[in-house]
Design an enzyme around this catalytic site. Structure first.
Site, PDB file in Angstrom:
ATOM      1  N   ASP A 180      -7.036  14.832 -24.328  1.00  0.00           N
ATOM      2  CA  ASP A 180      -6.996  13.406 -24.004  1.00  0.00           C
ATOM      3  C   ASP A 180      -6.350  12.711 -25.202  1.00  0.00           C
ATOM      4  O   ASP A 180      -6.985  12.509 -26.233  1.00  0.00           O
ATOM      5  CB  ASP A 180      -8.419  12.900 -23.773  1.00  0.00           C
TER       6      ASP A 180
ATOM      7  N   TYR B 299       0.847  -1.196   0.000  1.00  0.00           N
ATOM      8  CA  TYR B 299       0.000   0.000   0.000  1.00  0.00           C
ATOM      9  C   TYR B 299       0.879   1.242   0.000  1.00  0.00           C
ATOM     10  O   TYR B 299       1.778   1.362   0.832  1.00  0.00           O
ATOM     11  CB  TYR B 299      -0.894   0.030   1.249  1.00  0.00           C
TER      12      TYR B 299
ATOM     13  N   THR C 265      -3.816   7.095 -21.878  1.00  0.00           N
ATOM     14  CA  THR C 265      -3.638   5.723 -21.421  1.00  0.00           C
ATOM     15  C   THR C 265      -2.211   5.335 -21.759  1.00  0.00           C
ATOM     16  O   THR C 265      -1.548   5.996 -22.562  1.00  0.00           O
ATOM     17  CB  THR C 265      -4.573   4.748 -22.159  1.00  0.00           C
TER      18      THR C 265
ATOM     19  N   LYS D 299      -2.270   1.756 -25.293  1.00  0.00           N
ATOM     20  CA  LYS D 299      -2.667   1.765 -26.710  1.00  0.00           C
ATOM     21  C   LYS D 299      -1.417   1.904 -27.564  1.00  0.00           C
ATOM     22  O   LYS D 299      -0.609   0.987 -27.558  1.00  0.00           O
ATOM     23  CB  LYS D 299      -3.718   2.846 -26.926  1.00  0.00           C
TER      24      LYS D 299
ATOM     25  N   ARG E 101      -1.846  -1.644 -18.929  1.00  0.00           N
ATOM     26  CA  ARG E 101      -3.149  -0.994 -18.876  1.00  0.00           C
ATOM     27  C   ARG E 101      -3.136   0.053 -17.759  1.00  0.00           C
ATOM     28  O   ARG E 101      -2.978  -0.305 -16.591  1.00  0.00           O
ATOM     29  CB  ARG E 101      -4.170  -2.090 -18.558  1.00  0.00           C
TER      30      ARG E 101
ATOM     31  N   GLU F 190      -0.515   4.657  -0.415  1.00  0.00           N
ATOM     32  CA  GLU F 190      -1.369   5.844  -0.521  1.00  0.00           C
ATOM     33  C   GLU F 190      -0.558   7.111  -0.304  1.00  0.00           C
ATOM     34  O   GLU F 190       0.302   7.166   0.574  1.00  0.00           O
ATOM     35  CB  GLU F 190      -2.483   5.778   0.528  1.00  0.00           C
TER      36      GLU F 190
HETATM   37  C1  LIG Z   1      -9.336   4.384 -24.426  1.00  0.00           C
HETATM   38  C2  LIG Z   1      -9.656   5.778 -24.117  1.00  0.00           C
HETATM   39  C3  LIG Z   1      -9.928   6.205 -22.801  1.00  0.00           C
HETATM   40  C4  LIG Z   1     -10.188   5.266 -21.628  1.00  0.00           C
HETATM   41  O1  LIG Z   1      -9.270   4.372 -21.323  1.00  0.00           O
HETATM   42  P1  LIG Z   1      -9.625   3.143 -20.337  1.00  0.00           P
HETATM   43  O2  LIG Z   1      -8.260   2.764 -19.880  1.00  0.00           O
HETATM   44  O3  LIG Z   1     -10.318   2.120 -21.161  1.00  0.00           O
HETATM   45  O4  LIG Z   1     -10.466   3.642 -19.232  1.00  0.00           O
HETATM   46  C5  LIG Z   1     -10.098   7.559 -22.574  1.00  0.00           C
HETATM   47  N1  LIG Z   1     -10.039   8.439 -23.580  1.00  0.00           N
HETATM   48  C6  LIG Z   1      -9.819   8.075 -24.856  1.00  0.00           C
HETATM   49  C7  LIG Z   1      -9.768   9.121 -25.919  1.00  0.00           C
HETATM   50  C8  LIG Z   1      -9.645   6.730 -25.170  1.00  0.00           C
HETATM   51  O5  LIG Z   1      -9.468   6.367 -26.437  1.00  0.00           O
END
Ligand SMILES: *Cc1c(COP(=O)(O)O)cnc(C)c1O
Length: 400
Positions: free
Chosen positions: A205, A44, A231, A234, A240, A46
């Site tokens: 994002d 942990y 993220t 990807k 993840r 935090e």
């Molecule tokens: C995939 C994605 C997310 C969310 O990611 P998770 O890890 O699945 O919660 C947020 N914003 C965009 C633009 C994405 O393509």
């Protein structure tokens, strides 16, 4: 063998024997898996490492965190290197959605207005969907794409003047063109000068395109946006998870929004995986990899066009594209199911102004990041486009 590991073996076999075209997926390295599967899961932690570099944070709530402090500081330093930035970074978000939840919470109050790309134009669930927390907590307005499938900057500008949103979000999950962050910044700055007392935040994002940003294959939002979320699983090809970057003056707000507002203990094994991911992203091999991902997406989209298909927006600048099936006697859902039978994994995806509902759709989304990791080159993707064309023809003739 336990049932659990039997299931994992079956999934391993699936991953080794199918063609993976899902644009949001990838295959991580052995080292990323070693880190995520390591003993760093046992603790942990935090809080944050203490000190002035961590927005004056007072440190961890539990004892025994010295190596986690070292790991998390190292992780933050690495990510600043990857994006060549002095922005503050928080490496604790469990996912992209958690990162967005905390990013919104850091600068918004309940019922504030958010302006983001609509889901059917390519935005993410957490940007505008009625089923996501974003719509439960905030007032959501959306902008879309124009009749050619390109982000409609004019509409975005008009909506800023109409709704005066406290937060403008740029970024998408199914948009194949470069997003001009500088242009959006200019639109926002102009609105700030025009509307008395208006002072919104700009968030990017970059979940899908982060690997491209890291390697100079997409314009960077650093120095332009106030907050940047991503993220790591990807195009960055890591574990993840999520990351939040922000201008230094927002550091405290972002950190307290992640912990304790939205999350509890950080997943330090995943943070170790994020370190490995960043180390890899800094390598020359990764730059070559992303270059190939983009080149392969372009080659595959061009082959579909040669075969008589429409691509939303007319093509792609990044790692993905949307195949437009209108004009063919097949739905996105049918094509997804038929491809599954041939071991080709892709997902149905609505196209802008889709005449069919979100469960059926008139398009599929195709990405080249995972198969490029497996070593596919341009020719392989071109052959794959021809295979999908054959599957479409078979469906149309009632043979698939
Ligand atoms: C995939 C994605 C997310 C969310 O990611 P998770 O890890 O699945 O919660 C947020 N914003 C965009 C633009 C994405 O393509």
């Amino acid at each position: 063998m336990s049932r659990t590991f039997e299931i994992i073996e079956k999934e391993k076999h699936r991953q080794e024997n199918t063609i993976e075209l899902i644009a949001s997926e990838n295959f991580v390295s052995e080292n990323v898996m070693r880190a995520v599967g390591s003993i760093m899961t046992n603790k942990y932690t935090e809080g944050y490492p203490a000190g002035p570099r961590h927005s004056g944070n007072t440190g961890r709530y539990y004892g025994g965190c010295e190596y986690y402090d070292e790991l998390e500081e190292y992780c933050c330093d690495l990510w600043r290197q990857v994006f060549d930035t002095n922005y503050h970074v928080n490496v604790q978000p469990h996912s992209g959605s958690s990162a967005n939840m905390a990013a919104y919470a850091s600068v918004l109050n309940n019922d504030d207005t958010v302006l983001a790309m609509s889901l059917d134009a390519g935005g993410h669930l957490t940007h505008s969907s009625p089923v996501s927390f974003v719509s439960k907590n905030y007032c959501v307005k959306t902008y879309r794409v124009d009749e050619n499938g390109w982000l409609d900057y004019k509409e975005l500008e008009n909506k800023i003047y109409t709704y005066e949103p406290q937060l403008i979000v740029a970024g998408a999950s199914a948009y194949s063109r470069i997003i001009d962050f500088e242009k959006i910044r200019d639109i926002i700055d102009k609105a700030k000068m025009t509307i008395h007392g208006y002072n919104p935040y700009f968030m990017v994002d970059m979940a899908h395109i982060a690997g491209l940003v890291a390697t100079g294959n997409h314009p960077s939002p650093f120095g332009i946006a106030d907050i940047i979320t991503t993220t790591t699983h990807k195009t960055l090809r890591g574990p993840r998870g999520g990351l939040i970057f922000c201008k230094p003056e927002l550091a405290k707000k972002v950190d307290s929004a992640v912990f304790p507002r939205c999350q509890g203990g950080a997943l330090q094994n995943v943070i170790a995986g994020k370190c490995v991911c960043a180390e890899e992203a800094l390598s020359h091999d990764f730059t070559v990899y992303i270059h190939n991902v983009v080149r392969n997406a372009h080659a595959m989209a061009e082959e579909f066009k040669r075969l008589g298909y429409k691509i939303v927006s007319g093509g792609t600048d990044n790692h993905l594209f949307l195949l437009d099936l209108t004009g063919h006697n097949v739905t996105g859902h049918e094509l997804q199911e038929a491809c599954d039978k041939y071991g080709i994994t892709l997902n149905k995806n609505a196209i802008p102004n889709d005449p069919r509902g979100p469960k059926i759709t008139s398009g599929v989304r195709i990405g080249t990041a995972p198969m490029t990791t497996k070593g596919w080159g341009k020719e392989d993707f071109i052959v794959c486009a021809r295979t999908i064309n054959t599957i479409i023809k078979d469906i149309e003739e009632g043979k698939a």
